[in-house]
Every structure is written in structure tokens, then in C-alpha cells.
Design an enzyme around this catalytic site. Structure first.
Site, mmCIF file in Angstrom:
data_model
loop_
_atom_site.group_PDB
_atom_site.id
_atom_site.type_symbol
_atom_site.label_atom_id
_atom_site.label_comp_id
_atom_site.label_asym_id
_atom_site.label_seq_id
_atom_site.Cartn_x
_atom_site.Cartn_y
_atom_site.Cartn_z
ATOM 1 C CB CYS A 156 -1.000 -0.117 1.256
ATOM 2 S SG CYS A 156 -2.420 1.197 1.171
ATOM 3 C CG HIS A 180 -3.323 -3.015 4.042
ATOM 4 N ND1 HIS A 180 -2.530 -2.177 4.905
ATOM 5 C CD2 HIS A 180 -3.858 -1.914 3.244
ATOM 6 C CE1 HIS A 180 -2.488 -1.106 4.772
ATOM 7 N NE2 HIS A 180 -3.381 -0.646 3.616
ATOM 8 C CD GLU A 233 -1.154 -5.196 6.716
ATOM 9 O OE1 GLU A 233 -1.465 -3.734 6.630
ATOM 10 O OE2 GLU A 233 -0.653 -5.561 5.747
#
Length: 258
Positions: A49, A232, A234
Site C-alpha cells: 500500500c 494489506h 497483514e
């Protein structure tokens, strides 16, 4: 950064990262950005990102609070549009291609939060994934202006900030590229050939679908030891992209050992 084998440049505020990275200067005149530019030349680095924006060589939709545009570390020849997928409240999840070699069990749950999109990648960059998505209003303004300049065959493109309430000439960023129209017209093809001989990297914007303005944009790329993803990873329980990067780090360490 000494002794660090690899690094992840995370999502977040690329504007704040740029301001902080250029602010702290040590006694020899170097700042964090200088150190990061040296790091990414040889060490595995993954930008997600905002981190992807930082690793880009070219970026449009620049921050309104940085006078000379978004500060970039660079290293990957990609052309990025900031906030392509919309504002914070427009965050969403969509099926995204998984990393190569780790296709099972199917598509990857890409989480996009104020995410950028890659509009174009250089010849030395490997595209790992594409998605079809409609640009947010501000990004659509950027793309419209880009398309006008491409149609005119401009070599130097200057774009004003589109996410600021007031626009000033100081809020312009410049990137030097050769742009070419995506056309089947034989005369335009000849013009494109001339432009390619005049300069290096050409920008071809992804086409827009009628009605929705949706475009096929690039969501993930790799250039050697550098990895970029617009989403993203994560924020999911699917660790395939983490595994992919870990393998990149192992490979880099193995080469060091040899």
C-alpha cells in the site's frame, strides 16, 4: 539498518512517511530516506500500500501538504496512482491473484484501504497480479487529465494535486516519461515508434470500461529482490504473500553465502 536482512515498508500514511523520512538528518547530512535508498538497492524489501508508493519511481495524485510532491524512495519502475481505490470509508476486500507458485487454494483475499494502483510497469518489472476496479472520483480526475496529455503525445507531464481544496502551482509534480496513445490507428502507431526512439519508458494507461469506468490495474509486481503489493496482506489469515516474501529473503541470503 546494519545487520537487517530484509524490510517491509508497511501501509499507512505515505505523506507522513515522506515528511519524517526527509526531516531527520545525521551529522554527515544523510537522512532516513538516503539510508533507505541505499538499503533497497541490495536488500529484499516489500512495500505494501503506502510502502508500494514509496518504492515507485513515478507517482500521481500527490499529497497536498508536500510542496514538491510525494517523496519517493524509488527502486521499482512503476507508475502509481495514489488513493485509486477511494477513501478510508471506501475500504473493501476483493479476490486478488495469489503469489506465483502458491496458487492453491485459489484467489487471495486482497484488502484495499485507501489503496494505490499501479497503472504501468517498466520492462524490467514482473507483473504478479491484476484486478479490475473503478477509480475513485479524485483518481478519475487524474486519469482523465493523463489521458488528455497522452492523446497530445506530451513527453513531460505536470499534474496538479487533485485531493486539495485549493490548488497552487507549487503543488505540481513533474515526471519525465514518453507517453503513447493506446490506438490501433496506423498513423498513431508510427508516432508511437518515433516517441519510443526519442526516450525510454512509455506509459500506457489501462483502458476504461463503458459506463463503470472500471479498469484493469496492476495489484502486485516484483523487480528482483523488491516486491510491491497494493493491498494489506497483514489483515488476513492467508499468509501466502508472507511466505512468498520469506522465500525471497531466503534466496537472497543463499546468494550472499555463495
Amino acid at each position: 539498518m546494519e545487520g537487517v536482512d530484509a524490510m517491509v515498508l508497511p501501509g499507512g500514511e505515505s505523506t507522513a512517511m515522506g515528511l519524517i523520512g526527509n526531516a531527520a538528518v545525521n551529522p554527515d547530512g544523510r537522512n532516513v530516506w538516503d539510508a533507505l535508498r541505499d538499503f533497497v538497492k541490495t536488500k529484499p524489501t516489500w512495500g505494501t500500500c503506502a510502502g508500494m508508493i514509496l518504492l515507485a519511481e513515478q507517482c500521481v495524485g500527490a499529497s497536498a501538504v508536500i510542496e514538491n510532491g510525494q517523496a519517493l524512495i524509488g527502486g521499482v519502475d512503476i507508475f502509481v496512482c495514489r488513493n485509486y481505490f477511494g477513501s478510508q470509508v471506501s475500504s473493501f476486500e476483493m479476490a486478488t491473484p495469489p503469489p506465483p507458485g502458491l496458487e492453491s487454494p485459489g484467489s487471495y483475499p486482497g484488502v484495499y484501504i485507501r489503496a494505490p494502483a499501479i497503472l504501468s510497469a517498466g520492462p524490467d518489472v514482473t507483473v504478479l497480479g491484476r484486478v479490475v476496479a473503478t477509480p475513485c472520483r479524485q483518481a478519475a480526475v487524474v486519469l482523465e487529465e493523463l489521458e488528455q496529455k497522452i492523446a497530445q503525445g506530451e513527453k513531460v507531464v505536470q499534474l496538479k494535486v487533485v485531493d486539495a481544496l485549493e490548488r497552487k502551482s507549487s503543488q505540481e509534480i513533474t515526471y519525465r516519461v514518453v507517453v503513447k496513445p493506446a490506438s490501433e490507428n496506423e498513423e498513431e502507431k508510427k508516432e508511437v515508434s518515433t516517441l519510443e526512439e526519442a526516450d525510454g519508458h512509455n506509459i500506457v494507461l489501462p483502458g476504461a470500461a463503458d459506463g463503470s469506468n472500471a479498469r484493469e490495474v496492476i495489484s502486485a509486481v516484483q523487480k528482483g529482490h523488491l516486491l510491491c503489493t497494493a493491498f494489506h496482506p497483514e489483515l488476513t489469515s492467508d499468509y501466502r504473500w508472507h511466505e512468498y516474501f520469506a522465500n525471497m529473503v531466503r534466496e537472497a541470503k543463499s546468494k550472499e553465502g555463495n
